[in-house]
Design an enzyme around this catalytic site. Structure first.
Site, mmCIF file in Angstrom:
data_model
loop_
_atom_site.group_PDB
_atom_site.id
_atom_site.type_symbol
_atom_site.label_atom_id
_atom_site.label_comp_id
_atom_site.label_asym_id
_atom_site.label_seq_id
_atom_site.Cartn_x
_atom_site.Cartn_y
_atom_site.Cartn_z
ATOM 1 N N ASP A 250 5.798 12.325 -4.346
ATOM 2 C CA ASP A 250 5.634 10.902 -4.620
ATOM 3 C C ASP A 250 5.435 10.711 -6.122
ATOM 4 O O ASP A 250 4.923 11.604 -6.811
ATOM 5 C CB ASP A 250 4.412 10.328 -3.895
ATOM 6 C CG ASP A 250 4.579 10.312 -2.385
ATOM 7 O OD1 ASP A 250 5.735 10.289 -1.911
ATOM 8 O OD2 ASP A 250 3.555 10.322 -1.679
ATOM 9 N N ASP A 272 10.503 11.021 -2.711
ATOM 10 C CA ASP A 272 9.864 10.280 -1.622
ATOM 11 C C ASP A 272 9.352 8.942 -2.167
ATOM 12 O O ASP A 272 10.056 8.276 -2.914
ATOM 13 C CB ASP A 272 8.751 11.125 -0.999
ATOM 14 C CG ASP A 272 8.350 10.650 0.406
ATOM 15 O OD1 ASP A 272 8.922 9.659 0.890
ATOM 16 O OD2 ASP A 272 7.473 11.278 1.000
ATOM 17 N N ASP A 276 2.890 5.078 -2.883
ATOM 18 C CA ASP A 276 2.424 5.133 -1.502
ATOM 19 C C ASP A 276 0.899 5.064 -1.460
ATOM 20 O O ASP A 276 0.215 5.735 -2.246
ATOM 21 C CB ASP A 276 2.889 6.423 -0.823
ATOM 22 C CG ASP A 276 4.363 6.382 -0.441
ATOM 23 O OD1 ASP A 276 5.018 5.351 -0.701
ATOM 24 O OD2 ASP A 276 4.851 7.381 0.115
ATOM 25 N N ARG A 329 10.918 -0.591 2.201
ATOM 26 C CA ARG A 329 9.471 -0.433 1.972
ATOM 27 C C ARG A 329 9.008 -1.171 0.721
ATOM 28 O O ARG A 329 8.565 -0.575 -0.252
ATOM 29 C CB ARG A 329 9.088 1.047 1.887
ATOM 30 C CG ARG A 329 9.447 1.842 3.127
ATOM 31 C CD ARG A 329 8.956 3.267 3.026
ATOM 32 N NE ARG A 329 9.294 4.027 4.238
ATOM 33 C CZ ARG A 329 9.006 5.306 4.431
ATOM 34 N NH1 ARG A 329 8.343 5.980 3.508
ATOM 35 N NH2 ARG A 329 9.357 5.923 5.540
#
Length: 433
Positions: A250, A272, A276, A329
């Site tokens: 991430d 990724d 997050d 997302r």
């Protein structure tokens, strides 16, 4: 070093239109939490020492020409050097011994002294100036004299990261400048207050651990290439003005952490998640970031089965971010309620904009959707539908979206740009500078 001022009353506050009863007393702590060449941020803690009040107005006078440019948790007004801060709708009632915290960003010149005194509902609270230095990490690199100023486009901190005591990062601790990944990894560990300035391009892999009470800020063009920052079991962290690219996990991961502000970063072409947030994290603001050439932008809540940790947490504000042809997302939400998504610019997102799933409550407000066939919906993949309230959004060549259910109210003050202006506002200010 944080500057603190404490004032304690020696008298009573008479009845005013704000006061519920005829008498009260107060204590005020004024702290300069961050300072740069021509500006600063400050927090103010107000404690009611007398009878309960149902409304308050705090007043003070600046002594060196300072100006309030934006604020939170109160309504601010300034005439010349005189400033007032009136309670917001949610923090006006203060019982005996109760406290509330407000804050603001200001402009200053060569000096920035704390106000000499304050008034509450018109009566002076007097006291002396005091406070202790903010602890700082002993640097192995050469300190610079002042933190890098915040980038243009957007004012001070807004949203969930203003709650729970606010988010100040390293405050006014001495700045350490780093120019390689090893120095960065060392400087951002631990819990001592520290301002870490990143210079140049730092190449690395994996995730670098971030400790509590840190401000990580990039100089112009500062880049982290190949790795990311892991904010885990930390409190009070600010990450801003950095370019992230080609991360192999991430770019920014937040877990088991509270009071985090992620602001004015540019992120592209990673493996990724770009940003997050998961595992019981709370009180987070994600603002003025630009994400491009990437698939999975922002995940909030990593698994449907993690309700034991996540219920009652994952409260995040996303505002003035630019999702530039990213896929999905933006964010994808589980459990958090209310999650506030306002004044973001969505452009040509191939999958979807916002997804509310698994007990979440998401307010999607005042955003600009530009060529987005699926701007927002409830449910995603195997995750059941959450609640989503959409209001005052602006859509160009975009779908209608799917909304339903109810969402808890946000507890903080914020200014909402008109949705039709968001494209120009966000593209003019988002990302690292």
């Amino acid at each position: 070093m944080a500057t603190a001022m404490t004032a304690a009353t020696a008298g009573l506050i008479g009845a005013t239109s704000e006061a519920a009863t005829a008498a009260s007393g107060c204590r005020v702590n004024y702290t300069i939490t961050s300072q740069w060449a021509d500006g600063f941020t400050a927090s103010i803690d107000i404690t009611n020492l007398g009878d309960a009040v149902s409304g308050w107005k705090l007043g003070w006078t600046f002594g060196a020409g300072q100006k309030v440019t934006s604020g939170w948790s109160a309504t601010y007004a300034q005439s010349g050097s005189a400033v007032t801060a009136a309670n917001a709708s949610y923090n006006g009632s203060l019982g005996t011994g109760a406290s509330t915290s407000i804050g603001f960003q200001g402009a200053s010149g060569g000096s920035n002294p704390a106000p000499a005194s304050f008034t509450l509902n018109g009566v002076t609270c007097t006291g002396g100036v005091g406070g202790t230095p903010t602890p700082s990490q002993s640097p192995t690199q050469t300190p610079t004299s002042n933190p890098t100023p915040p980038p243009s486009g957007g004012g001070g901190l807004v949203g969930w990261a203003t709650q729970n005591g606010g988010t100040t990062g390293g405050g006014n601790a001495s700045t350490v400048t780093v120019s390689d990944s090893s120095a960065l990894s060392s400087a951002i560990r631990g819990t001592n207050a520290s301002v870490v300035r990143v210079s140049g391009t730092l190449s690395c892999s994996g995730m670098l651990q971030v400790g509590s009470n840190k401000t990580i800020v990039g100089a112009s063009g500062a880049t982290i290439a190949g790795c990311g920052l892991n904010v885990s079991r930390a409190q009070n962290v600010i990450i801003k003005n950095l370019i992230f690219r080609n991360w192999n996990d991430d770019a920014i991961n937040v877990q088991y952490s509270t009071n985090v502000w992620i602001d004015h970063n540019s992120l592209s072409n990673g493996y990724d998640g770009a940003i997050d947030i998961k595992r019981a994290s709370d009180y987070v603001t994600v603002s003025w970031n630009k994400i491009s050439n990437h698939n999975k932008a922002m995940l909030l809540g990593h698994d449907d089965g993690n309700g034991g940790e996540d219920r009652g947490h994952l409260r995040v504000t996303y505002h003035h971010n630019w999702f530039d042809a990213t896929t999905q997302r933006h964010p994808r939400v589980r459990f958090g309620n209310p999650v506030h998504v306002f004044n973001n610019y969505y452009y040509a997102n191939g999958g979807y904009g916002v997804a509310s799933t698994m007990e979440a409550g998401v307010l999607v407000e005042g955003n600009y959707f530009d060529n987005v066939k699926d701007p927002y919906h409830r449910g995603e993949g195997s995750s059941p539908a959450g609640n989503l309230v959409a209001r005052d959004n602006y859509k160009v060549n975009s779908g209608a979206g799917d909304a339903g259910g109810s969402v808890a109210s946000v507890p903080y003050s914020y200014s909402l740009d008109s949705a039709s202006s968001v494209k120009s506002v966000v593209t003019g200010g988002a990302g690292a500078h």
